[in-house]
Design a protein around this motif. Structure first.
Motif, PDB file in Angstrom:
ATOM      1  N   ASN A 234       0.863  -1.179   0.000  1.00  7.65           N
ATOM      2  CA  ASN A 234       0.000   0.000   0.000  1.00  7.65           C
ATOM      3  C   ASN A 234       0.900   1.230   0.000  1.00  7.65           C
ATOM      4  OD1 ASN A 234      -1.785   2.093   0.481  1.00  7.65           O
ATOM      5  ND2 ASN A 234      -2.877   1.048   2.135  1.00  7.65           N
ATOM      6  N   ILE A 235       0.782   2.078  -1.010  1.00  5.87           N
ATOM      7  CA  ILE A 235       1.676   3.231  -1.119  1.00  5.87           C
ATOM      8  C   ILE A 235       1.495   4.210   0.030  1.00  5.87           C
ATOM      9  CG2 ILE A 235       1.849   3.081  -3.625  1.00  5.87           C
ATOM     10  CD1 ILE A 235      -0.148   5.456  -3.747  1.00  5.87           C
ATOM     11  N   ILE A 240       7.076   0.082   2.070  1.00  5.76           N
ATOM     12  CA  ILE A 240       6.575  -0.812   1.042  1.00  5.76           C
ATOM     13  C   ILE A 240       7.487  -2.030   1.016  1.00  5.76           C
ATOM     14  CG2 ILE A 240       6.210  -1.110  -1.432  1.00  5.76           C
ATOM     15  CD1 ILE A 240       5.597   1.881  -1.577  1.00  5.76           C
ATOM     16  N   ARG A 241       6.936  -3.189   1.355  1.00  2.00           N
ATOM     17  CA  ARG A 241       7.742  -4.401   1.443  1.00  2.00           C
ATOM     18  C   ARG A 241       7.773  -5.136   0.115  1.00  2.00           C
ATOM     19  NH1 ARG A 241       5.521  -7.676   6.273  1.00  2.00           N
ATOM     20  NH2 ARG A 241       6.618  -9.299   5.113  1.00  2.00           N
ATOM     21  N   LEU A 242       8.978  -5.257  -0.430  1.00  2.00           N
ATOM     22  CA  LEU A 242       9.207  -5.976  -1.673  1.00  2.00           C
ATOM     23  C   LEU A 242      10.482  -6.795  -1.519  1.00  2.00           C
ATOM     24  CD1 LEU A 242       8.475  -3.058  -4.144  1.00  2.00           C
ATOM     25  CD2 LEU A 242       7.076  -5.108  -3.892  1.00  2.00           C
ATOM     26  N   SER A 246      12.178  -3.580   3.183  1.00  2.00           N
ATOM     27  CA  SER A 246      11.250  -2.491   3.463  1.00  2.00           C
ATOM     28  C   SER A 246      11.752  -1.199   2.819  1.00  2.00           C
ATOM     29  CB  SER A 246      11.089  -2.300   4.981  1.00  2.00           C
ATOM     30  OG  SER A 246      10.485  -3.425   5.567  1.00  2.00           O
ATOM     31  N   PHE A 247      11.146  -0.818   1.700  1.00  2.00           N
ATOM     32  CA  PHE A 247      11.461   0.441   1.027  1.00  2.00           C
ATOM     33  C   PHE A 247      10.656   1.567   1.675  1.00  2.00           C
ATOM     34  CE2 PHE A 247      12.709  -2.689  -2.005  1.00  2.00           C
ATOM     35  CZ  PHE A 247      13.673  -2.116  -2.813  1.00  2.00           C
ATOM     36  N   VAL A 248      11.276   2.717   1.825  1.00  4.99           N
ATOM     37  CA  VAL A 248      10.567   3.873   2.366  1.00  4.99           C
ATOM     38  C   VAL A 248       9.613   4.394   1.302  1.00  4.99           C
ATOM     39  CG1 VAL A 248      10.767   6.152   3.394  1.00  4.99           C
ATOM     40  CG2 VAL A 248      12.564   4.451   3.794  1.00  4.99           C
ATOM     41  N   SER A 249       8.335   4.440   1.628  1.00  5.37           N
ATOM     42  CA  SER A 249       7.354   4.945   0.678  1.00  5.37           C
ATOM     43  C   SER A 249       7.538   6.453   0.501  1.00  5.37           C
ATOM     44  CB  SER A 249       5.942   4.663   1.181  1.00  5.37           C
ATOM     45  OG  SER A 249       4.986   5.346   0.384  1.00  5.37           O
TER      46      SER A 249
END
Length: 830
Positions: A234-235, A240-242, A246-249
């Motif tokens: 969810n943006i 954002i988990r990929l 965990s990427f920072v949205s």
């Protein structure tokens, strides 16, 4: 005349499908790449920004004669596009005055007084008031397409010997609208489902109505890997988990600390006035994106967003990662997710020309309905029974429910793969790949699999060199029964070992499974506190080729089991098991299992015969599986596990030696801590009531191998601590490069920091010590103080290697105590 008409029709169809495609690089007067420059089709909302190497690719269904490139501090350029397709342009920006046109700022942007951040704060305020969160209940249809493609297809690739006899597959080559690279589709999975949710209950459920694979539906390994690769996100979440990272949205509340934001433009999208905000990372080597989003000026709901992972992000094997989402307007206040597109470019190398594999997921959402309340029981996630119809939908079903039509190349994949599987050369390559992934050699003519091949060779002090051969029945991924067995031979003890198991799935709806098995083998006991249920399972320590010191604490075990399992609710399993074991030392001259037995003429026995009944409850919330047969594949290990085990031994039954009771508890929980990385925590506790011999006690799991094995103590020898009561806890945290990325000399290596701490308290009664006195073993437990260890590790060395440095915290004066150890292993991770 007829040929002229056909030619005119062809030209007319080409004109209707007119596109503008452009790619290139933006550099300065010295030829240095310019990152984050703004690349736009003038008088439109279609554009992109250059990556860290100054490269860009832009495509539109419309025809544009001009391309505009601008950047603060440089004179903007307008490049005339002579053709509809213009590749490999080089645009030079000279230093000059700032223009009044749309520009992109570089460098760190201020947080105070920045209009983009003011808009971002409005998004934070409104994010729980947009979309499906506005309604008490919701329902929508969901169509998902996952595709894998070979990319960067050129003549040298096509002419490789490996493709000889399979040239027809290249008839499906197409060009990516994101990167401009040629690609060849090789796998497609389509699914159609209905999703129901209740915001008051904070729950939802997804009902699969159709699923279709392009030729690999029987290979669970491939399908399982695909499902694990792309999790939902969810943006509006902070992270954002990929790929388990965990990427920072860019919409995160912490985004202002890791991103620069610039208010770039404003325009109508449809009939909604929107702001365009460009963002890019403040620092390199972090899990961040670059891109832009359009946000409505009244609801502050995102209308459109694209996100491209930074090339410097600490991510393995992924050269490009691109996300695009579009939102539809339900009314003046509600924006709903309409389309979600994700593309990842997997490659062994980061070079622009390197070949790789695209992974693409397209998800379409439609037919939203709201406020249709359903009872709470509707959302209880029961075990899904296998419905063969779901996996065999006809073409009419897909024509009616496929929300985005397949292009000609995607349509051709189904036919192409069916043809490809008949080519002997491809079948050999496919079989080889399957063997490497699953560890089994498929003997399809006999409905058997040989393996696992990775267990063929072993070594330990009792058996010496050990060879093993085994196999299983396999008719398909949803088999309702399975037989499995093996035989092994040790060249030192000159003895054959064997194992056999059988499983039957009696009821698919509630997964009622009955199983039985028997095994005679050499085993290293005491490598885990909570026993497993796999009758054929064998610990890694039982065949470790390289160990720290001799390993003579091996047990000769003869085991027979019968069990019944039941899953009344999804991920909740109840199981009861009957076991009968005989246990004795495999090396009695070096490792003694003698105990007091007044029924023996000598008053001492060296073998245990034991009948047990076990009752188990296991709950695994969030666990995702694939398949509906007696054996299911686990999609990922990112779920909690709660396990409660009660064991009762009965003296006299089948000549059983001991009457005792044991209660054990196991809890494992992974935690994602956003930008700080990922942790795994384990807590175990247990108590044995009554006196039992060493072979039935609970040794604290040591590790005398040179491999890092989670939930063991790498500085403990086997049987160094033995308990009948214990409490153990372990914590391992992977920072995913958070610290190393800030060290100039290390950040380019993309190393990852791992820390761990392990502790255990245990006790052993005087009665158990006295019972085991004839063995001569020193039985001690960490009862005076908690035994603990800590470790520092470096992961992602050459993208594959992990090394841990382990330190013993106390009990340093024990005989043969190991104060320090170095362990490691190979890890394939993104």
């Amino acid at each position: 005349m007829r040929s002229k008409i056909v030619l005119i029709a062809m030209l007319f169809s080409v004109a209707l499908a007119a596109q503008t495609k452009v790619s290139g690089v933006v550099v300065d007067d010295q030829g240095e790449a310019i990152p984050y420059a703004n690349v736009m089709f003038p008088n439109s909302t279609e554009g992109t920004i250059t990556n860290e190497d100054g490269r860009f690719y832009l495509e539109s269904d419309n025809t544009y004669p001009v391309l505009s490139i601008s950047l603060l501090g440089y004179t903007s350029q307008e490049v005339e596009l002579q053709k509809k397709v213009n590749y490999d342009l080089e645009v030079v920006l000279s230093e000059g005055e700032v223009l009044d046109e749309v520009v992109v700022y570089v460098g760190k942007q201020p947080k105070k007084g920045n209009p983009a951040i003011a808009i971002l704060r409005k998004i934070w305020e409104k994010k729980r008031q947009n979309g499906i969160h506005l309604f008490e209940q919701y329902k929508y249809d969901k169509y998902e397409k996952i595709e894998f493609d070979f990319n960067t297809i050129d003549s040298s690739f096509i002419n490789k010997k490996i493709f000889k006899g399979m040239e027809f597959i290249f008839d499906q080559v197409d060009t990516s609208s994101i990167t401009g690279k040629t690609y060849l589709p090789i796998f497609i999975n389509e699914s159609y489902s209905e999703v129901y949710g209740d915001n008051n209950l904070n729950t939802n459920i997804e009902k699969l109505l159709g699923n279709k694979n392009s030729g690999f539906s029987n290979n669970q390994s491939i399908v399982m890997y695909v499902k694990d690769l792309y999790a939902d996100y969810n943006i509006y979440d902070n992270y954002i988990r990929l790929f388990n990272k965990s990427f920072v949205s860019p919409l995160s509340r912490t985004g202002v600390d890791v991103y620069n934001y610039v208010l770039s433009d404003s325009a109508y999208i449809g009939d909604k006035w929107c702001y365009n905000i460009i963002y890019y990372p403040r620092r390199s080597n972090e899990l961040t994106f670059k891109g832009n989003f359009w946000v409505n000026d009244t609801t502050f709901a995102v209308k459109k967003i694209n996100m491209q992972a930074s090339k410097s992000a600490n991510l393995n094997w992924v050269k490009e990662l691109y996300i695009e989402q579009e939102f539809d307007v339900l009314n003046d206040t509600v924006f709903l997710l309409k389309r979600d597109y994700l593309l990842s470019d997997f490659s062994l190398r980061q070079k622009e020309e390197s070949k790789g594999v695209y992974g693409k997921r397209t998800t379409i959402y439609d037919h939203y309905e709201f406020d249709d309340e359903k009872p709470k029981s509707f959302y209880i996630k029961r075990v899904d029974p296998y419905n063969e119809l779901v996996y065999n939908r006809d073409s009419v079903f897909w024509e009616q429910n496929r929300m985005e039509a397949l292009n000609n190349d995607e349509k051709g994949v189904y036919k192409m793969l069916d043809t490809l599987k008949t080519v002997p050369k491809f079948k050999r390559l496919y079989d080889l790949a399957t063997i490497l992934v699953s560890g089994y050699v498929e003997l399809s003519d006999f409905n058997l699999d040989y393996g696992p091949i990775y267990s063929t060779f072993g070594f330990n002090d009792a058996e010496g060199v050990r060879l093993r051969a085994g196999g299983r029945t396999y008719f398909g991924p949803n088999d309702s029964w399975r037989l499995e067995g093996y035989t092994a031979y040790g060249f030192k003890d000159k003895k054959f070992k064997y194992g056999f198991s059988a499983k039957w799935l009696l009821d698919r709806k509630n997964r009622l499974i009955v199983s039985a098995g028997t095994r005679r083998d050499i085993e290293q006991l005491g490598v885990s506190l909570t026993a497993t249920n796999d009758v054929l399972g064998r610990s890694f320590a039982s065949s470790a080729i390289f160990t720290s010191g001799n390993n003579y604490t091996l047990t000769d075990i003869n085991l027979t089991t019968f069990s019944l399992g039941y899953e009344p609710l999804k991920n909740l399993t109840l199981r009861t098991e009957l076991t009968y074991r005989t246990l004795k030392s495999a090396l009695p001259d070096q490792f003694n299992l003698d105990y007091v037995d007044m029924d023996e003429p000598t008053g001492v026995a060296s073998q245990v015969k034991q009948f047990d009944i076990k009752a188990e409850i296991e709950y695994t919330p969030g666990k995702k599986t694939i398949g509906y047969g007696v054996d299911r594949g686990v999609v990922s290990n990112d779920y909690a596990r709660i396990h409660l085990l009660y064991t009762a031994g009965f003296e006299g039954f089948l000549e059983s030696d001991f009457d005792y009771r044991r209660l054990q508890f196991y809890y494992r929980q992974p935690f994602h801590l956003g930008g700080l990385g990922r942790s795994i925590t384990t807590i175990e506790a247990g108590k044995t009531f009554s006196e039992v011999p060493l072979s039935l006690l609970s040794p604290i799991p040591g590790n005398q191998t040179y491999f890092s094995i989670y939930n063991t103590f790498p500085n403990l020898n086997f049987y160094e601590f033995v308990t009948d009561t214990y409490v153990s806890g372990q914590l391992e945290h992977n920072f995913n490069g958070k610290i190393f990325s800030r060290i100039p000399l290390l950040k380019k290596l993309n190393l990852r920091e791992i820390v761990g701490i392990r502790g255990v308290w245990g006790d052993i009664s005087d009665e158990n010590i006295a019972l085991n006195a004839p063995s001569g073993n020193l039985l001690i437990a960490p009862s005076d103080q908690v035994y603990y260890e800590y470790s520092f590790g470096i992961g992602n060395i050459f993208k594959l290697l992990r090394i841990d440095f382990n330190f013993r915290g106390n009990y340093l004066d024990l005989p043969e105590a190991r104060n320090f150890s170095v362990t490691g292993n190979l890890q394939f991770s993104f």
